[in-house]
Write a protein that holds these residues in place. Structure first.
Motif, PDB file in Angstrom:
ATOM      1  N   GLN A 193    -118.059  -7.834  65.158  1.00 53.39           N
ATOM      2  CA  GLN A 193    -117.110  -8.200  64.122  1.00 53.39           C
ATOM      3  C   GLN A 193    -117.288  -9.664  63.710  1.00 53.39           C
ATOM      4  O   GLN A 193    -117.687 -10.487  64.502  1.00 53.39           O
ATOM      5  N   ALA A 194    -116.976  -9.922  62.447  1.00 58.89           N
ATOM      6  CA  ALA A 194    -117.146 -11.265  61.925  1.00 58.89           C
ATOM      7  C   ALA A 194    -116.151 -12.218  62.581  1.00 58.89           C
ATOM      8  O   ALA A 194    -114.968 -11.906  62.715  1.00 58.89           O
ATOM      9  N   PRO A 195    -116.621 -13.379  63.018  1.00 58.42           N
ATOM     10  CA  PRO A 195    -115.681 -14.362  63.561  1.00 58.42           C
ATOM     11  C   PRO A 195    -114.811 -14.928  62.450  1.00 58.42           C
ATOM     12  O   PRO A 195    -115.131 -14.825  61.277  1.00 58.42           O
ATOM     13  N   GLN A 196    -113.689 -15.529  62.853  1.00 53.29           N
ATOM     14  CA  GLN A 196    -112.794 -16.090  61.848  1.00 53.29           C
ATOM     15  C   GLN A 196    -113.466 -17.226  61.086  1.00 53.29           C
ATOM     16  O   GLN A 196    -113.264 -17.384  59.892  1.00 53.29           O
ATOM     17  N   LYS A 197    -114.270 -17.983  61.769  1.00 53.87           N
ATOM     18  CA  LYS A 197    -114.952 -19.105  61.137  1.00 53.87           C
ATOM     19  C   LYS A 197    -116.188 -18.616  60.387  1.00 53.87           C
ATOM     20  O   LYS A 197    -117.024 -17.921  60.938  1.00 53.87           O
ATOM     21  N   ARG A 198    -116.293 -18.955  59.114  1.00 55.52           N
ATOM     22  CA  ARG A 198    -117.460 -18.569  58.329  1.00 55.52           C
ATOM     23  C   ARG A 198    -118.651 -19.443  58.726  1.00 55.52           C
ATOM     24  O   ARG A 198    -118.536 -20.676  58.760  1.00 55.52           O
TER      25      ARG A 198
ATOM     26  N   ARG B 246    -119.977 -13.996  52.942  1.00 52.69           N
ATOM     27  CA  ARG B 246    -119.280 -14.199  54.218  1.00 52.69           C
ATOM     28  C   ARG B 246    -119.800 -15.430  54.944  1.00 52.69           C
ATOM     29  O   ARG B 246    -119.519 -15.621  56.132  1.00 52.69           O
ATOM     30  N   VAL B 247    -120.575 -16.250  54.241  1.00 52.10           N
ATOM     31  CA  VAL B 247    -121.088 -17.498  54.806  1.00 52.10           C
ATOM     32  C   VAL B 247    -120.831 -18.624  53.808  1.00 52.10           C
ATOM     33  O   VAL B 247    -120.535 -18.387  52.642  1.00 52.10           O
ATOM     34  N   ASP B 248    -120.950 -19.852  54.286  1.00 50.17           N
ATOM     35  CA  ASP B 248    -120.819 -21.023  53.408  1.00 50.17           C
ATOM     36  C   ASP B 248    -122.134 -21.789  53.407  1.00 50.17           C
ATOM     37  O   ASP B 248    -122.596 -22.248  54.468  1.00 50.17           O
ATOM     38  N   VAL B 249    -122.747 -21.895  52.245  1.00 49.02           N
ATOM     39  CA  VAL B 249    -123.940 -22.744  52.107  1.00 49.02           C
ATOM     40  C   VAL B 249    -123.450 -24.179  51.987  1.00 49.02           C
ATOM     41  O   VAL B 249    -122.802 -24.550  51.005  1.00 49.02           O
ATOM     42  N   VAL B 250    -123.725 -24.996  53.011  1.00 50.18           N
ATOM     43  CA  VAL B 250    -123.154 -26.345  53.070  1.00 50.18           C
ATOM     44  C   VAL B 250    -124.185 -27.436  52.812  1.00 50.18           C
ATOM     45  O   VAL B 250    -123.812 -28.610  52.668  1.00 50.18           O
ATOM     46  N   SER B 251    -125.464 -27.062  52.744  1.00 51.55           N
ATOM     47  CA  SER B 251    -126.484 -28.076  52.459  1.00 51.55           C
ATOM     48  C   SER B 251    -127.743 -27.403  51.934  1.00 51.55           C
ATOM     49  O   SER B 251    -128.016 -26.246  52.242  1.00 51.55           O
ATOM     50  N   VAL B 252    -128.485 -28.169  51.148  1.00 52.27           N
ATOM     51  CA  VAL B 252    -129.747 -27.694  50.582  1.00 52.27           C
ATOM     52  C   VAL B 252    -130.774 -28.807  50.679  1.00 52.27           C
ATOM     53  O   VAL B 252    -130.452 -29.994  50.495  1.00 52.27           O
ATOM     54  N   TYR B 253    -132.002 -28.431  50.981  1.00 48.70           N
ATOM     55  CA  TYR B 253    -133.147 -29.343  50.914  1.00 48.70           C
ATOM     56  C   TYR B 253    -134.145 -28.750  49.946  1.00 48.70           C
ATOM     57  O   TYR B 253    -134.470 -27.560  50.022  1.00 48.70           O
TER      58      TYR B 253
END
Length: 455
Positions: free
Chosen positions: A55-60, A98-105
């Protein structure tokens, strides 16, 4: 409703594949069947962390996306990263991210104008170095997963046709951060691990040494199939081919990864690759003529698509990748247009070959164009820390392509009939235990990108 056929093994004691017909009215609705199939595939994931929960955790999970080039809507980065940001198409419906993209290179920053615009619209910071992207500008690992997309960009090719994309170069910088931080996170690497076997083996070995899930490869094995079946575990197959576009390194990798996704389901599991050989030009068809198993399978594909006799031989480009496995299984990738990516295999006890095709690559470039299965299984791996399939498959597919590219060259000289390269170091063994990973249901609509600006 139409009957849906699903190929499966009924019990551990019955190792022969059977076909079970499921009628929606008497047993299950299509939606219920898809939900069961999805859960079966998830529960059978091969994992590095045996205690990971499904199951997915609460934190993305926070994801760093490390990209070679993001300049066009046809860039792999645009297909993959946008779906991680805004959601993808799966089992006939939009699935929110269901994820957060927080950085890009961006390795080729100046020409990655589309990526710059998307990141600006989505408030995603672009970092100047790989290390900064995975540490979020700090000194230690600060993300929950890494996605490497190095397919496209202005990079050279070498004499043998290897496209010198910076996959290993980016990956090894991620490893430096893992080692310095004394922890690791799941890594996805689009397409093959590297154009070089030693690089690829090092990459795989690091994932085992540092105990992080690793996946990647082609998006085609998880694309829509006709018919919608997965070969049962321990299928007693003897010989297999894949017919598809094999014009260059990138194209033949798709075909090889499709091949490996089927043949590693064979009885006894994967035993490793004994040898690889490349033949190009008219000599391709001479080999097919004197190799009955390959000729018979190719003829079965031709008849399946109702193509005229000699259709494949009339193609503009002819080449074949011949693979011999340690257990005596034979396989080949044969260049051919007009059949998508089609697998054909001889299975003991069956009169006719089993033929499964991945057809109808989507048309207009849009939010759900291509690769939706990739994003689904990337997301599942980030949530569960489990590999959707054995990472050894990715390594073997990489190695087969590498030695296919090397086969036609020796001591600086080219030969259309390549040398047979023995590969004792590709002796990794594993058992494929996952359930169906491919897309099902209605095809995605032509939906504009959810960019935050006009495309």
């Amino acid at each position: 409703m139409k009957e849906k056929q699903i190929e499966m093994t009924t019990s551990a004691a019955d190792s022969s594949p059977i076909t079970e017909t499921v009628k929606s009215k008497s047993l299950l609705t299509r939606r219920e069947m898809l939900e069961i199939t999805s859960m079966a595939g998830l529960s059978a994931l091969t994992g590095i962390a045996p205690n990971a929960v499904a199951q997915a955790p609460q934190k993305r999970p926070r994801i760093a996306c490390l990209v070679s080039y993001w300049g066009l809507p046809t860039s792999h980065a645009d297909w993959i990263v946008n779906k991680l940001i805004d959601g993808y198409w799966w089992h006939g419906a939009h699935t929110p991210s269901r994820v957060d993209v927080v950085s890009v290179y961006l390795n080729q920053f100046d020409t990655s104008l589309l990526g710059q615009r998307v990141c600006k619209a989505k408030n995603i910071p672009i970092y100047k170095t790989v290390g900064e992207a995975v540490t979020l500008g700090g000194s230690e690992l600060a993300v929950d997963g890494v996605v490497i997309v190095c397919e496209h960009g202005n990079y050279p090719t070498d004499l043998k046709g290897h496209w010198l994309l910076p996959r290993w170069w980016i990956y090894q910088q991620v490893i430096q951060v893992f080692e310095r931080s004394k922890r690791s996170v799941p890594v996805f690497n689009d397409k093959h691990l590297s154009y070089n076997w030693d690089d690829a083996k090092w990459m795989f070995d690091k994932s085992r040494e540092l105990s992080f899930p690793l996946t990647g490869g082609s998006s085609i094995p998880s694309y829509f199939r006709k018919p919608e079946i997965e070969l049962a575990i321990d299928t007693p197959m003897t010989n297999s081919i894949v017919v598809g576009d094999a014009a260059d390194e990138g194209a033949i990798f798709h075909c090889v990864d499709v091949l490996q996704a089927f043949v590693d389901r064979r009885k006894g599991g994967e035993t490793g690759v004994k040898s690889v050989q490349s033949i190009r030009g008219p000599e391709t068809w001479k080999w097919v003529e004197r190799t009955p198993w390959a000729g018979n399978l190719l003829e079965a594909v031709r008849k399946n698509f109702e193509l005229k006799p000699g259709y494949f031989q009339e193609g503009k480009q002819s080449n074949i990748c011949i693979v011999e496995y340690n257990d005596g299984t034979n396989a080949a990738v044969i260049s051919g247009r007009g059949v998508g990516w089609t697998y054909a295999g001889q299975i003991e006890g069956r009169k006719d070959p089993t033929i499964i095709s991945m057809l109808g690559w989507p048309g207009p470039i849009s939010q759900y164009h291509a690769a939706n299965g990739h994003e689904h299984w990337i997301t599942e791996m980030m949530l569960t820390r489990k590999e959707p399939f054995n990472a050894e498959r990715l390594l073997l597919s990489t190695g087969i392509v590498n030695y296919y590219m090397d086969s036609n060259w020796e001591n600086g000289h080219y030969s259309a009939v390549g040398r047979r390269i023995e590969t004792p170091y590709m002796n990794m063994t594993y058992r494929s235990t996952h359930g169906p990973l491919f897309e099902t249901g209605p095809r995605p609509p032509n939906t504009p990108y959810i960019r935050g600006f006009a495309s």
